[in-house]
Design a protein around this motif. Structure first.
Motif, PDB file in Angstrom:
ATOM      1  N   HIS A   1       0.850  -1.187   0.000  1.00  0.00           N
ATOM      2  CA  HIS A   1       0.000   0.000   0.000  1.00  0.00           C
ATOM      3  C   HIS A   1       0.886   1.238   0.000  1.00  0.00           C
ATOM      4  O   HIS A   1       1.672   1.444   0.907  1.00  0.00           O
ATOM      5  N   VAL A   2       0.759   2.060  -1.041  1.00  0.00           N
ATOM      6  CA  VAL A   2       1.587   3.252  -1.163  1.00  0.00           C
ATOM      7  C   VAL A   2       0.925   4.425  -0.440  1.00  0.00           C
ATOM      8  O   VAL A   2      -0.263   4.676  -0.585  1.00  0.00           O
ATOM      9  N   GLN A   3       1.737   5.120   0.338  1.00  0.00           N
ATOM     10  CA  GLN A   3       1.260   6.324   1.017  1.00  0.00           C
ATOM     11  C   GLN A   3       2.264   7.443   0.838  1.00  0.00           C
ATOM     12  O   GLN A   3       3.475   7.230   0.993  1.00  0.00           O
ATOM     13  N   LEU A   4       1.764   8.625   0.497  1.00  0.00           N
ATOM     14  CA  LEU A   4       2.574   9.830   0.399  1.00  0.00           C
ATOM     15  C   LEU A   4       1.976  10.863   1.347  1.00  0.00           C
ATOM     16  O   LEU A   4       0.791  11.186   1.230  1.00  0.00           O
ATOM     17  N   VAL A   5       2.790  11.379   2.268  1.00  0.00           N
ATOM     18  CA  VAL A   5       2.290  12.314   3.259  1.00  0.00           C
ATOM     19  C   VAL A   5       3.119  13.586   3.218  1.00  0.00           C
ATOM     20  O   VAL A   5       4.313  13.573   3.551  1.00  0.00           O
ATOM     21  N   GLU A   6       2.460  14.680   2.823  1.00  0.00           N
ATOM     22  CA  GLU A   6       3.134  15.973   2.745  1.00  0.00           C
ATOM     23  C   GLU A   6       3.086  16.698   4.085  1.00  0.00           C
ATOM     24  O   GLU A   6       2.149  16.500   4.878  1.00  0.00           O
ATOM     25  N   SER A   7       4.073  17.551   4.287  1.00  0.00           N
ATOM     26  CA  SER A   7       4.098  18.426   5.450  1.00  0.00           C
ATOM     27  C   SER A   7       4.940  19.650   5.115  1.00  0.00           C
ATOM     28  O   SER A   7       5.661  19.665   4.111  1.00  0.00           O
ATOM     29  N   GLY A   8       4.825  20.682   5.959  1.00  0.00           N
ATOM     30  CA  GLY A   8       5.687  21.848   5.809  1.00  0.00           C
ATOM     31  C   GLY A   8       5.027  23.081   5.240  1.00  0.00           C
ATOM     32  O   GLY A   8       5.653  24.136   5.160  1.00  0.00           O
ATOM     33  N   GLY A   9       3.767  22.972   4.824  1.00  0.00           N
ATOM     34  CA  GLY A   9       3.090  24.151   4.304  1.00  0.00           C
ATOM     35  C   GLY A   9       2.787  25.144   5.421  1.00  0.00           C
ATOM     36  O   GLY A   9       2.995  24.869   6.599  1.00  0.00           O
ATOM     37  N   GLY A  10       2.316  26.313   5.018  1.00  0.00           N
ATOM     38  CA  GLY A  10       1.974  27.326   6.007  1.00  0.00           C
ATOM     39  C   GLY A  10       1.817  28.684   5.383  1.00  0.00           C
ATOM     40  O   GLY A  10       1.721  28.825   4.162  1.00  0.00           O
ATOM     41  N   LEU A  11       1.783  29.697   6.244  1.00  0.00           N
ATOM     42  CA  LEU A  11       1.634  31.092   5.825  1.00  0.00           C
ATOM     43  C   LEU A  11       2.991  31.776   5.908  1.00  0.00           C
ATOM     44  O   LEU A  11       3.678  31.683   6.934  1.00  0.00           O
ATOM     45  N   VAL A  12       3.377  32.460   4.838  1.00  0.00           N
ATOM     46  CA  VAL A  12       4.676  33.121   4.803  1.00  0.00           C
ATOM     47  C   VAL A  12       4.538  34.438   4.049  1.00  0.00           C
ATOM     48  O   VAL A  12       3.693  34.564   3.156  1.00  0.00           O
ATOM     49  N   GLN A  13       5.353  35.410   4.408  1.00  0.00           N
ATOM     50  CA  GLN A  13       5.321  36.693   3.707  1.00  0.00           C
ATOM     51  C   GLN A  13       6.021  36.576   2.362  1.00  0.00           C
ATOM     52  O   GLN A  13       6.897  35.716   2.177  1.00  0.00           O
ATOM     53  N   ALA A  14       5.644  37.442   1.457  1.00  0.00           N
ATOM     54  CA  ALA A  14       6.308  37.475   0.159  1.00  0.00           C
ATOM     55  C   ALA A  14       7.809  37.694   0.355  1.00  0.00           C
ATOM     56  O   ALA A  14       8.223  38.514   1.183  1.00  0.00           O
ATOM     57  N   GLY A  15       8.597  36.927  -0.396  1.00  0.00           N
ATOM     58  CA  GLY A  15      10.045  36.985  -0.263  1.00  0.00           C
ATOM     59  C   GLY A  15      10.599  35.953   0.701  1.00  0.00           C
ATOM     60  O   GLY A  15      11.816  35.741   0.758  1.00  0.00           O
ATOM     61  N   GLY A  16       9.713  35.309   1.436  1.00  0.00           N
ATOM     62  CA  GLY A  16      10.127  34.318   2.414  1.00  0.00           C
ATOM     63  C   GLY A  16      10.341  32.940   1.809  1.00  0.00           C
ATOM     64  O   GLY A  16      10.270  32.762   0.585  1.00  0.00           O
ATOM     65  N   SER A  17      10.605  31.972   2.698  1.00  0.00           N
ATOM     66  CA  SER A  17      10.904  30.605   2.261  1.00  0.00           C
ATOM     67  C   SER A  17      10.071  29.591   3.036  1.00  0.00           C
ATOM     68  O   SER A  17       9.666  29.843   4.184  1.00  0.00           O
ATOM     69  N   LEU A  18       9.840  28.466   2.403  1.00  0.00           N
ATOM     70  CA  LEU A  18       9.205  27.317   3.038  1.00  0.00           C
ATOM     71  C   LEU A  18       9.848  26.056   2.482  1.00  0.00           C
ATOM     72  O   LEU A  18      10.297  26.046   1.333  1.00  0.00           O
ATOM     73  N   SER A  19       9.852  25.016   3.285  1.00  0.00           N
ATOM     74  CA  SER A  19      10.366  23.726   2.835  1.00  0.00           C
ATOM     75  C   SER A  19       9.283  22.675   3.022  1.00  0.00           C
ATOM     76  O   SER A  19       8.808  22.468   4.140  1.00  0.00           O
ATOM     77  N   LEU A  20       8.894  22.056   1.932  1.00  0.00           N
ATOM     78  CA  LEU A  20       7.891  21.000   1.972  1.00  0.00           C
ATOM     79  C   LEU A  20       8.572  19.635   1.989  1.00  0.00           C
ATOM     80  O   LEU A  20       9.629  19.447   1.371  1.00  0.00           O
ATOM     81  N   SER A  21       7.936  18.692   2.679  1.00  0.00           N
ATOM     82  CA  SER A  21       8.429  17.315   2.712  1.00  0.00           C
ATOM     83  C   SER A  21       7.320  16.375   2.285  1.00  0.00           C
ATOM     84  O   SER A  21       6.137  16.670   2.482  1.00  0.00           O
ATOM     85  N   CYS A  22       7.718  15.248   1.723  1.00  0.00           N
ATOM     86  CA  CYS A  22       6.767  14.204   1.332  1.00  0.00           C
ATOM     87  C   CYS A  22       7.367  12.862   1.730  1.00  0.00           C
ATOM     88  O   CYS A  22       8.313  12.384   1.098  1.00  0.00           O
ATOM     89  N   ALA A  23       6.833  12.291   2.795  1.00  0.00           N
ATOM     90  CA  ALA A  23       7.326  11.006   3.276  1.00  0.00           C
ATOM     91  C   ALA A  23       6.585   9.887   2.554  1.00  0.00           C
ATOM     92  O   ALA A  23       5.351   9.856   2.548  1.00  0.00           O
ATOM     93  N   ALA A  24       7.351   8.982   1.951  1.00  0.00           N
ATOM     94  CA  ALA A  24       6.764   7.896   1.177  1.00  0.00           C
ATOM     95  C   ALA A  24       6.877   6.574   1.926  1.00  0.00           C
ATOM     96  O   ALA A  24       7.889   6.304   2.583  1.00  0.00           O
ATOM     97  N   SER A  25       5.827   5.775   1.815  1.00  0.00           N
ATOM     98  CA  SER A  25       5.871   4.416   2.334  1.00  0.00           C
ATOM     99  C   SER A  25       5.259   3.489   1.293  1.00  0.00           C
ATOM    100  O   SER A  25       4.358   3.892   0.559  1.00  0.00           O
ATOM    101  N   GLY A  26       5.801   2.266   1.198  1.00  0.00           N
ATOM    102  CA  GLY A  26       5.324   1.334   0.192  1.00  0.00           C
ATOM    103  C   GLY A  26       5.782   1.680  -1.218  1.00  0.00           C
ATOM    104  O   GLY A  26       5.278   1.132  -2.197  1.00  0.00           O
ATOM    105  N   TYR A  27       6.728   2.592  -1.315  1.00  0.00           N
ATOM    106  CA  TYR A  27       7.196   3.096  -2.616  1.00  0.00           C
ATOM    107  C   TYR A  27       8.623   3.586  -2.435  1.00  0.00           C
ATOM    108  O   TYR A  27       8.926   4.243  -1.439  1.00  0.00           O
TER     109      TYR A  27
END
Length: 117
Positions: A1-27
């Motif tokens: 069973h394949v699962q992809l779980v994202e995290s790391g989103g949010g609210l940020v001001q213009a010019g800022g940075s964010l880092s998203l993650s995607c943890a995979a299982s079964g793949y």
């Protein structure tokens, strides 16, 4: 069973940075092709960046030079580092994976993480 779980989103001001993650299982992140997509309400999902099993990457023009897609094979996790964020980057971001690299079909999707700039 394949699962992809994202995290790391949010609210940020213009010019800022964010880092998203995607943890995979079964793949296996290391031996397959993966991508990040984004979608605004009422609009089609748009491919933002992709990475193949060799580590080769591709980006759409609007994020090239600002976003970086990468993967950590031991952690079986996909990442998207987003710098110099603009209001136009506001969207739900999805991690996607395919069983046949370079095809147009993405078999597996995460539930998404919201990015608001």
């Amino acid at each position: 069973h394949v699962q992809l779980v994202e995290s790391g989103g949010g609210l940020v001001q213009a010019g800022g940075s964010l880092s998203l993650s995607c943890a995979a299982s079964g793949y296996s992140v290391s031996t397959n092709c993966m991508a990040w997509f984004r979608q605004l309400p009422g609009k089609e999902r748009e491919g933002v960046a992709r990475i193949d099993f060799t580590g080769r990457t591709r980006y759409i023009d609007s994020v090239n030079g600002r976003f970086t897609i990468s993967k950590d094979n031991p952690k079986n996790t996909l990442y998207l580092q987003m710098n110099s964020l603009e209001p136009e980057d506001t969207a739900m971001y999805y991690c996607a994976a395919q069983t046949v690299c370079y095809s147009d079909h993405w078999q597996y999707w995460g539930r998404g993480t919201q990015v608001t700039v």
